[in-house]
Scaffold this motif. Sequence first.
Motif, PDB file in Angstrom:
ATOM      1  N   TRP A 210      -3.706   4.586   5.297  1.00  0.00           N
ATOM      2  CA  TRP A 210      -3.028   5.481   6.444  1.00  0.00           C
ATOM      3  C   TRP A 210      -1.555   4.966   5.603  1.00  0.00           C
ATOM      4  N   GLU A 211      -1.003   3.495   5.277  1.00  0.00           N
ATOM      5  CA  GLU A 211       0.079   3.459   4.119  1.00  0.00           C
ATOM      6  C   GLU A 211      -0.002   3.851   2.883  1.00  0.00           C
TER       7      GLU A 211
ATOM      8  N   LEU B  64      -7.853   9.189  -5.647  1.00  0.00           N
ATOM      9  CA  LEU B  64      -7.597   7.812  -5.232  1.00  0.00           C
ATOM     10  C   LEU B  64      -7.661   8.704  -4.044  1.00  0.00           C
ATOM     11  N   PHE B  65      -6.590  10.017  -3.338  1.00  0.00           N
ATOM     12  CA  PHE B  65      -6.078  10.509  -2.081  1.00  0.00           C
ATOM     13  C   PHE B  65      -6.956  10.683  -1.794  1.00  0.00           C
ATOM     14  N   THR B  66      -7.954  12.026  -1.821  1.00  0.00           N
ATOM     15  CA  THR B  66      -8.951  12.511  -1.484  1.00  0.00           C
ATOM     16  C   THR B  66      -9.328  11.048  -1.187  1.00  0.00           C
ATOM     17  N   ASP B  67     -10.307  10.347  -1.526  1.00  0.00           N
ATOM     18  CA  ASP B  67     -11.004   9.426  -1.504  1.00  0.00           C
ATOM     19  C   ASP B  67     -11.051   8.602  -0.184  1.00  0.00           C
ATOM     20  N   THR B  68      -9.228   8.279  -0.132  1.00  0.00           N
ATOM     21  CA  THR B  68      -8.903   7.730   1.214  1.00  0.00           C
ATOM     22  C   THR B  68      -8.637   8.699   2.476  1.00  0.00           C
ATOM     23  N   LEU B  69      -8.459   9.463   1.765  1.00  0.00           N
ATOM     24  CA  LEU B  69      -9.023  10.893   3.062  1.00  0.00           C
ATOM     25  C   LEU B  69     -10.275  10.309   4.311  1.00  0.00           C
ATOM     26  N   ASP B  70     -11.368  10.916   3.138  1.00  0.00           N
ATOM     27  CA  ASP B  70     -12.440  10.626   3.259  1.00  0.00           C
ATOM     28  C   ASP B  70     -12.816   8.853   4.518  1.00  0.00           C
TER      29      ASP B  70
ATOM     30  N   ALA C  65       0.911  -1.444  -0.243  1.00  0.00           N
ATOM     31  CA  ALA C  65       0.164  -0.295   0.210  1.00  0.00           C
ATOM     32  C   ALA C  65       0.458   1.483  -0.514  1.00  0.00           C
ATOM     33  N   TYR C  66       2.290   1.011   0.736  1.00  0.00           N
ATOM     34  CA  TYR C  66       2.903   2.403   0.630  1.00  0.00           C
ATOM     35  C   TYR C  66       3.727   2.735  -0.651  1.00  0.00           C
TER      36      TYR C  66
ATOM     37  N   LEU D 185       1.692   8.296  -0.626  1.00  0.00           N
ATOM     38  CA  LEU D 185       0.852   9.483  -1.722  1.00  0.00           C
ATOM     39  C   LEU D 185       1.792  10.984  -1.409  1.00  0.00           C
ATOM     40  N   ILE D 186       1.733  11.086  -0.350  1.00  0.00           N
ATOM     41  CA  ILE D 186       2.404  12.451   0.559  1.00  0.00           C
ATOM     42  C   ILE D 186       4.072  12.199   0.033  1.00  0.00           C
ATOM     43  N   HIS D 187       4.316  10.922   0.524  1.00  0.00           N
ATOM     44  CA  HIS D 187       5.719  11.313   0.467  1.00  0.00           C
ATOM     45  C   HIS D 187       6.506  11.152  -0.731  1.00  0.00           C
ATOM     46  N   SER D 188       6.012  11.150  -1.865  1.00  0.00           N
ATOM     47  CA  SER D 188       5.837  11.078  -3.182  1.00  0.00           C
ATOM     48  C   SER D 188       5.985  12.655  -4.039  1.00  0.00           C
ATOM     49  N   ASP D 189       4.580  12.777  -3.844  1.00  0.00           N
ATOM     50  CA  ASP D 189       4.610  14.709  -4.096  1.00  0.00           C
ATOM     51  C   ASP D 189       3.132  15.082  -3.043  1.00  0.00           C
TER      52      ASP D 189
END
Length: 257
Positions: free
Chosen positions: A168-169, A214-220, A68-69, A174-178
């Motif tokens: 969370w992974e 994908l990022f925002t759906d996971t944040l939700d 996942a990470y 995603l945050i570690h990349s972009d």
Amino acid sequence: MYDVGTRKRALALVAQGRSVNSVSKQTGISRAAIRSWQMRLEPLDPSRSVSCPRCHDIPGTPDEPAYAYLLGLYLGDGCVSRHRRGVYSLRIACSDTWPGLIDACAEAIQAVRPANRVCRIQRPGCQYVTCFSKHWPCLFPQHGPGKKHERRIALEPWQGAIVNDHPWEFVRGLIHSDGCRITNWTEKTVGGVRKRYEYPRYFFSNKSDDIRRLFTDTLDKVGVEWTTLARGSDPFNVSVARKSSVALLDAHVGPKY
């Protein structure tokens, strides 16, 4: 012919960030031989051999949290490229500014494909964390010609299940990349006195509408509130500034290191 010990020592030097050329000069082993060992499909230690979970219909991957990470890193700064004899390379570009991130990336790749060698190729300002395998297209079916933001990016059902189990992974990758964690500031006049206020904030920037979704759906799913900030007319930036949501990201992601 070189014995296994010699091969392992040469590959260990490359894995430390040394160039193939410098390792070749130090050891007397040809650059072609070292490169062939990097691209070998079979492990030096046969007991470490792990079948591809997708080709052999094995649920999940060797390490789902690591996958996942790594998926988050790949969607941001990764690519899969085809080489000769049906071999593919997974390459993640990592800035030299964040040595801890480089180590975490290498560890995740090794966890996902424990039988394959992971090497670090130094370039100006960054390292390419790289691993060769026949099976990267199986594990990252999003690969394809062209830039990611110019083609559709969607997760396969088995990938979605992993992200649902380890959100969370995925967010961390995603945050570690972009993405980044910064300190914003503003000034306000209180009682006639101009005061400066500082507060932490997370940003994620990507041109791909699909990857941002994908990022925002996971944040939700994990209860993080977010907003979109447009750069001109393009909504490339996702911002997380609400105190409770920043605290959640601090607990599970944190700043790059």
